[in-house]
Design a protein around this motif. Sequence first.
Motif, PDB file in Angstrom:
ATOM      1  N   CYS A 106     -46.455  45.481  19.843  1.00  0.00           N
ATOM      2  CA  CYS A 106     -45.151  46.077  20.130  1.00  0.00           C
ATOM      3  C   CYS A 106     -44.003  45.085  19.997  1.00  0.00           C
ATOM      4  O   CYS A 106     -42.902  45.444  19.588  1.00  0.00           O
ATOM      5  CB  CYS A 106     -45.135  46.677  21.535  1.00  0.00           C
ATOM      6  N   PHE A 107     -44.244  43.818  20.322  1.00  0.00           N
ATOM      7  CA  PHE A 107     -43.193  42.821  20.162  1.00  0.00           C
ATOM      8  C   PHE A 107     -43.093  42.359  18.718  1.00  0.00           C
ATOM      9  O   PHE A 107     -42.011  42.219  18.162  1.00  0.00           O
ATOM     10  CB  PHE A 107     -43.451  41.602  21.052  1.00  0.00           C
ATOM     11  N   ALA A 108     -44.255  42.096  18.122  1.00  0.00           N
ATOM     12  CA  ALA A 108     -44.240  41.454  16.811  1.00  0.00           C
ATOM     13  C   ALA A 108     -43.760  42.403  15.710  1.00  0.00           C
ATOM     14  O   ALA A 108     -43.055  41.971  14.806  1.00  0.00           O
ATOM     15  CB  ALA A 108     -45.624  40.915  16.471  1.00  0.00           C
ATOM     16  N   LEU A 155     -40.668  52.862   7.323  1.00  0.00           N
ATOM     17  CA  LEU A 155     -41.856  53.548   7.838  1.00  0.00           C
ATOM     18  C   LEU A 155     -43.131  52.931   7.249  1.00  0.00           C
ATOM     19  O   LEU A 155     -44.061  52.572   7.976  1.00  0.00           O
ATOM     20  CB  LEU A 155     -41.778  55.039   7.493  1.00  0.00           C
ATOM     21  N   VAL A 156     -43.140  52.778   5.921  1.00  0.00           N
ATOM     22  CA  VAL A 156     -44.315  52.206   5.257  1.00  0.00           C
ATOM     23  C   VAL A 156     -44.613  50.819   5.816  1.00  0.00           C
ATOM     24  O   VAL A 156     -45.754  50.494   6.174  1.00  0.00           O
ATOM     25  CB  VAL A 156     -44.089  52.124   3.730  1.00  0.00           C
ATOM     26  N   ASN A 157     -43.576  49.994   5.918  1.00  0.00           N
ATOM     27  CA  ASN A 157     -43.765  48.631   6.398  1.00  0.00           C
ATOM     28  C   ASN A 157     -44.213  48.586   7.849  1.00  0.00           C
ATOM     29  O   ASN A 157     -45.028  47.745   8.227  1.00  0.00           O
ATOM     30  CB  ASN A 157     -42.470  47.830   6.245  1.00  0.00           C
ATOM     31  N   ALA A 158     -43.663  49.492   8.671  1.00  0.00           N
ATOM     32  CA  ALA A 158     -44.047  49.498  10.076  1.00  0.00           C
ATOM     33  C   ALA A 158     -45.531  49.834  10.210  1.00  0.00           C
ATOM     34  O   ALA A 158     -46.276  49.163  10.933  1.00  0.00           O
ATOM     35  CB  ALA A 158     -43.193  50.489  10.853  1.00  0.00           C
ATOM     36  N   VAL A 180     -55.426  53.852  21.035  1.00  0.00           N
ATOM     37  CA  VAL A 180     -54.193  53.159  21.390  1.00  0.00           C
ATOM     38  C   VAL A 180     -53.359  52.897  20.139  1.00  0.00           C
ATOM     39  O   VAL A 180     -52.141  53.155  20.111  1.00  0.00           O
ATOM     40  CB  VAL A 180     -54.516  51.842  22.126  1.00  0.00           C
ATOM     41  N   ILE A 181     -54.017  52.392  19.074  1.00  0.00           N
ATOM     42  CA  ILE A 181     -53.305  52.127  17.818  1.00  0.00           C
ATOM     43  C   ILE A 181     -52.716  53.421  17.261  1.00  0.00           C
ATOM     44  O   ILE A 181     -51.572  53.459  16.794  1.00  0.00           O
ATOM     45  CB  ILE A 181     -54.268  51.514  16.770  1.00  0.00           C
ATOM     46  N   ALA A 182     -53.503  54.490  17.339  1.00  0.00           N
ATOM     47  CA  ALA A 182     -53.022  55.777  16.818  1.00  0.00           C
ATOM     48  C   ALA A 182     -51.770  56.219  17.560  1.00  0.00           C
ATOM     49  O   ALA A 182     -50.842  56.768  16.961  1.00  0.00           O
ATOM     50  CB  ALA A 182     -54.124  56.829  16.939  1.00  0.00           C
ATOM     51  N   VAL A 221     -45.768  56.980  17.526  1.00  0.00           N
ATOM     52  CA  VAL A 221     -44.403  56.645  17.931  1.00  0.00           C
ATOM     53  C   VAL A 221     -43.593  56.217  16.703  1.00  0.00           C
ATOM     54  O   VAL A 221     -42.436  56.622  16.517  1.00  0.00           O
ATOM     55  CB  VAL A 221     -44.418  55.521  19.000  1.00  0.00           C
ATOM     56  N   ILE A 222     -44.214  55.404  15.834  1.00  0.00           N
ATOM     57  CA  ILE A 222     -43.516  54.957  14.627  1.00  0.00           C
ATOM     58  C   ILE A 222     -43.137  56.139  13.743  1.00  0.00           C
ATOM     59  O   ILE A 222     -42.018  56.223  13.223  1.00  0.00           O
ATOM     60  CB  ILE A 222     -44.392  53.951  13.858  1.00  0.00           C
ATOM     61  N   PHE A 223     -44.069  57.091  13.607  1.00  0.00           N
ATOM     62  CA  PHE A 223     -43.773  58.260  12.790  1.00  0.00           C
ATOM     63  C   PHE A 223     -42.619  59.060  13.385  1.00  0.00           C
ATOM     64  O   PHE A 223     -41.760  59.547  12.674  1.00  0.00           O
ATOM     65  CB  PHE A 223     -45.004  59.155  12.645  1.00  0.00           C
ATOM     66  N   LEU A 224     -42.612  59.178  14.711  1.00  0.00           N
ATOM     67  CA  LEU A 224     -41.536  59.920  15.354  1.00  0.00           C
ATOM     68  C   LEU A 224     -40.200  59.221  15.142  1.00  0.00           C
ATOM     69  O   LEU A 224     -39.163  59.851  14.991  1.00  0.00           O
ATOM     70  CB  LEU A 224     -41.820  60.086  16.846  1.00  0.00           C
TER      71      LEU A 224
END
Lengths: 288, 312
Positions: A86-88, A222-225, A268-270, A275-278
């Motif tokens: 989450c930080f990195a 999005l792709v990079n995240a 957890v990863i999912a 969240v990233i997709f949202l």
Amino acid sequence: MKKNKLSMRGKEIAAGYMFLLPWLIGFFVFSLYPIIYSVMLSLNEVHITSTEGVTFTWKGVQYYYEALRVDTSFLTILGESVTFICFATPIILVFSLVIAILLNHEFLGRTFFRVLFFFPVIIMSGSVISELLGSYTLDFSQMSGVVYNFLNSLPGILQKPIFFALNNLVLILWFCGVQILLFLAALQKVGREVYEAAEVDGAGSWEKFWKITLPHIKSMILVNAVYTVMEIANYSNNEVLEKISSHMFEVTRPYSFSAAMSWIYFLVIAMILLVIFLLFGRKGKNDV
Amino acid sequence: MYNVDRIRKKGNVKNLAVRLANNKSQIASSLARYVILIGIGFVFLYPVLYMVVNSLKSVEDLVDPAIEWLPRSICFDNFSKAFVTLNFGTAFVNSLLASLIPAVLQSFSCAVTGYALARFSIPGKKLWMALMVAVFIIPSQIMLIPRYLMFNQYGMVNTLMPQFLPALFGQGLKSSVFILVYFNFFSTYPKSLDESAYLEGAGRLTVFFKVALPLAVPAHVVSFLFSFVWYWNETTQASLMFGSVIKTLPIKLGSFADSYKSLYAADVSFSSVNEAVSLAGTLLSILPLLIFYLILQKQFVESIEKSGITGE
């Protein structure tokens, strides 16, 4: 005529599936079957006997319970790993974008810097990370007192990520290689004339960045995240993965406990990916 | 006349001033760019520079705190010791086999799959693509044990087959990424090329091998280079599947301290691995990739743009 058309369509489908066949076989044998088998492992006690091979005894969610409640270190390590992700991830995204923007101009030495920033991708294996980054990175705790005191005086919410970033700076930077190139490729697609038109209208660099650059590269963010999260989640020095590997051949609960922990980790990863997709996903246009 | 001239002159002066100011801000901004890039570049390279310098230090220089960047004498002894400890020759050949062949197999299978998805409108395409992305998101750790049990059953553990077979069937390391690369590539190149070949009576396979594959060079470059590097650096799966028998360079590096101890245990002065030797080992283990990268750096850096990986 109609019949002919139909058979043409049938032929096309047959040909398409002929090309897809190797992947389909591979998917069922090397991915889907192992995934289902892994779920079974996590829910059963495994006995390995020489006469019957592998046999299962149903245990339900017992191993999940053991991972979350009984095991003393799994939750802590999982928490640390998630904190790191989450930080990195935001830091890596911002860093890569900044470097990509700096590189997105013609100037002397551009090729050199591109080659330099991509270089860690080439040599980043687990053992190299632990040999090099474990002990030989810049030490920021010896930083000049003024800077250190200034950072220490910041409120906790700001302080934590800053110290985290400084302590893991090289590792974080080394994760940026692919992302820089992806951002760079996306930036080069933004036409010069869009910027020129904005300049005529009196937009400054700041406005140009927020109003033109960022919207243009949103899908690349999005792709990079997603790529970054998967990269950090799967790199072999990751402590959760090490923990999972270390319990793999445990005598009393072979495979099962590891499998249960991997599934918890995956969930957890999912959730992070969700969240990233949202945050960055486009609605309606989710082609790939 | 006089007035007009004066005005024109004034205008020129003003233009010049603006141009000078522009130049100044340009110089300032490009200076700032260099400072930032060099600064970040230094942090990027710091561990590597440290490794190069320290791997050349003798024991005396290593313990002397006064000597940081410039060793008094250059000591290649570390490298010969690290070379022996890594068992460099064998480990290098193992690494090459365990990454070159899967990279070729993976590129080919991903090309076939990407072609199937991009060029044919087949029912269920969306489902397969969704599953492909799902495979990328599921950590390889989950599939590790079942795959191990499966390969074990067929007596393939401790051979390179666990590396080859999934690659051949499009389930290798990050295969989904490369399938998407090929998918993007084959979706964008003109269909008329295929059609003219069909008109001349070529079959589907001929078109694929003679038209589509030769055209896809940019995608091949990305797929092969990245597969090669990722396979080379992969250790989790490799050490479980065949690591105890076939040792690649990163695996040897992982157990460097132990191998060093068992090799030089008799000699008291070498009894524990010193930093210089272990850094020399690290340097040796990444040297093949380093040379590979220096030769092909242009292809690496430019391939991502050329392959159209970014989509439209």
